[in-house]
Design a protein around this motif. Sequence first.
Motif, mmCIF file in Angstrom:
data_model
loop_
_atom_site.group_PDB
_atom_site.id
_atom_site.type_symbol
_atom_site.label_atom_id
_atom_site.label_comp_id
_atom_site.label_asym_id
_atom_site.label_seq_id
_atom_site.Cartn_x
_atom_site.Cartn_y
_atom_site.Cartn_z
ATOM 1 N N ARG A 1 32.849 31.928 27.144
ATOM 2 C CA ARG A 1 31.802 30.905 26.967
ATOM 3 C C ARG A 1 30.399 31.505 26.955
ATOM 4 N NH1 ARG A 1 35.215 28.286 30.214
ATOM 5 N NH2 ARG A 1 34.036 28.602 32.125
ATOM 6 N N LEU A 2 30.192 32.540 27.769
ATOM 7 C CA LEU A 2 28.869 33.153 27.855
ATOM 8 C C LEU A 2 28.653 34.248 26.812
ATOM 9 C CD1 LEU A 2 28.501 33.482 31.741
ATOM 10 C CD2 LEU A 2 27.511 31.732 30.231
ATOM 11 N N GLY A 3 29.649 34.473 25.985
ATOM 12 C CA GLY A 3 29.529 35.499 24.957
ATOM 13 C C GLY A 3 29.626 36.920 25.511
ATOM 14 N N LEU A 4 30.229 37.071 26.695
ATOM 15 C CA LEU A 4 30.354 38.385 27.317
ATOM 16 C C LEU A 4 31.697 39.042 27.002
ATOM 17 C CD1 LEU A 4 28.922 37.452 30.835
ATOM 18 C CD2 LEU A 4 27.727 38.582 28.953
ATOM 19 N N GLY A 5 32.580 38.279 26.422
ATOM 20 C CA GLY A 5 33.906 38.792 26.081
ATOM 21 C C GLY A 5 34.961 38.325 27.063
ATOM 22 N N ALA A 6 36.106 37.991 26.525
ATOM 23 C CA ALA A 6 37.238 37.569 27.354
ATOM 24 C C ALA A 6 37.922 38.795 27.937
ATOM 25 C CB ALA A 6 38.216 36.760 26.504
ATOM 26 N N LEU A 7 38.697 38.585 28.981
ATOM 27 C CA LEU A 7 39.478 39.661 29.569
ATOM 28 C C LEU A 7 40.720 39.915 28.721
ATOM 29 C CD1 LEU A 7 39.373 38.698 33.364
ATOM 30 C CD2 LEU A 7 37.862 40.236 32.113
ATOM 31 N N PRO A 8 41.287 41.114 28.818
ATOM 32 C CA PRO A 8 42.528 41.374 28.088
ATOM 33 C C PRO A 8 43.646 40.460 28.592
ATOM 34 C CG PRO A 8 41.823 43.325 29.345
ATOM 35 C CD PRO A 8 40.821 42.252 29.578
ATOM 36 N N ALA A 9 44.626 40.242 27.744
ATOM 37 C CA ALA A 9 45.760 39.386 28.123
ATOM 38 C C ALA A 9 46.393 39.899 29.412
ATOM 39 C CB ALA A 9 46.793 39.365 27.000
ATOM 40 N N LEU A 10 46.832 38.970 30.224
ATOM 41 C CA LEU A 10 47.443 39.302 31.514
ATOM 42 C C LEU A 10 48.838 39.876 31.291
ATOM 43 C CD1 LEU A 10 46.949 39.165 34.537
ATOM 44 C CD2 LEU A 10 47.840 36.851 34.517
ATOM 45 N N GLU A 11 49.064 41.081 31.809
ATOM 46 C CA GLU A 11 50.354 41.751 31.684
ATOM 47 C C GLU A 11 50.879 42.099 33.076
ATOM 48 O OE1 GLU A 11 50.144 45.059 29.041
ATOM 49 O OE2 GLU A 11 49.192 43.902 27.458
ATOM 50 N N PRO A 12 52.181 42.305 33.223
ATOM 51 C CA PRO A 12 52.756 42.573 34.544
ATOM 52 C C PRO A 12 52.128 43.773 35.273
ATOM 53 C CG PRO A 12 54.502 42.045 33.008
ATOM 54 C CD PRO A 12 53.232 42.149 32.198
ATOM 55 N N ALA A 13 51.849 44.867 34.593
ATOM 56 C CA ALA A 13 51.266 46.040 35.259
ATOM 57 C C ALA A 13 49.861 45.715 35.767
ATOM 58 C CB ALA A 13 51.224 47.238 34.316
ATOM 59 N N GLN A 14 49.084 45.024 34.951
ATOM 60 C CA GLN A 14 47.732 44.621 35.357
ATOM 61 C C GLN A 14 47.814 43.702 36.573
ATOM 62 O OE1 GLN A 14 45.807 42.107 32.493
ATOM 63 N NE2 GLN A 14 43.910 41.998 33.631
ATOM 64 N N LEU A 15 48.738 42.799 36.558
ATOM 65 C CA LEU A 15 48.936 41.867 37.665
ATOM 66 C C LEU A 15 49.297 42.622 38.946
ATOM 67 C CD1 LEU A 15 49.081 38.843 38.412
ATOM 68 C CD2 LEU A 15 51.484 38.909 37.762
ATOM 69 N N LEU A 16 50.207 43.579 38.833
ATOM 70 C CA LEU A 16 50.603 44.374 39.989
ATOM 71 C C LEU A 16 49.403 45.096 40.586
ATOM 72 C CD1 LEU A 16 52.650 45.759 41.908
ATOM 73 C CD2 LEU A 16 52.929 47.492 40.108
ATOM 74 N N TYR A 17 48.624 45.801 39.765
ATOM 75 C CA TYR A 17 47.478 46.553 40.275
ATOM 76 C C TYR A 17 46.408 45.638 40.844
ATOM 77 C CZ TYR A 17 49.499 50.798 38.437
ATOM 78 O OH TYR A 17 50.334 51.857 38.203
ATOM 79 N N ALA A 18 46.194 44.502 40.229
ATOM 80 C CA ALA A 18 45.219 43.533 40.762
ATOM 81 C C ALA A 18 45.672 43.032 42.128
ATOM 82 C CB ALA A 18 45.045 42.364 39.790
#
Length: 160
Positions: free
Chosen positions: A49-66
Motif C-alpha cells: 500500500r505504501l509503495g515500499l514493496g511486498a514481502l516475498p511469498a511465505l515458504e516453510p523455510a522462511q517460516l521456520l527461521y522466522a
Amino acid sequence: MSAVTAPAERRYRRVVRASAGYDLVVTAGFATPWSYALVHAALSGLGDRLGLGALPALEPAQLLYANLMGSIVVVWSVLRLRRPSRRYGGYDGVARVLFALWQGWALAHGFSSVLWPFLLVEVAFAIAQLVPRARWRVRPGAGRAGSAEPAEAPEQRVLS
C-alpha cells in the motif's frame, strides 16, 4: 578513572528495558507459525500500500527461521525486562549491530523497503546501548580480576 554514577546506571537500565520492550512487541508475532503468517500478511500489505514493496511469498523455510528468531528474541527480551543490566545491554548492542548489518544487506539486495524503520530502530538502540559503555571506566578493584566489566549488583534470586 571514574565510576558509573547511579543516575547514569538507572538511565542505562531504562534504555536496556526499553529496547527489550520494543523487541518483545515487534517480535512476539514471529514466534509461532500462525502469528507469523498474520504478521507477514500485514507487513506485506502495508509495504504494498505504501509503495515500499511486498514481502516475498511465505515458504516453510522462511517460516521456520522466522519462528526460531522470534522465539529466541522473545526469551531474550523477557530476560532483559526482568533483569536489565550493563552486561545484557552490551550483548544486546552487539546483536543489534549484527541485525542492522544483515538488514542493510537485505535492503541492498532488493528486500522490501518496509524494513527501513526496523533498521533505524536497530541502529538507534545499538548506539544507545554501546556508546555509554564505551565511555565508562572501571574503578581499580571494582570488577572481577582480569575483567573490563565493572562490578554489578548481585543477581537476586527470583522464585517463579
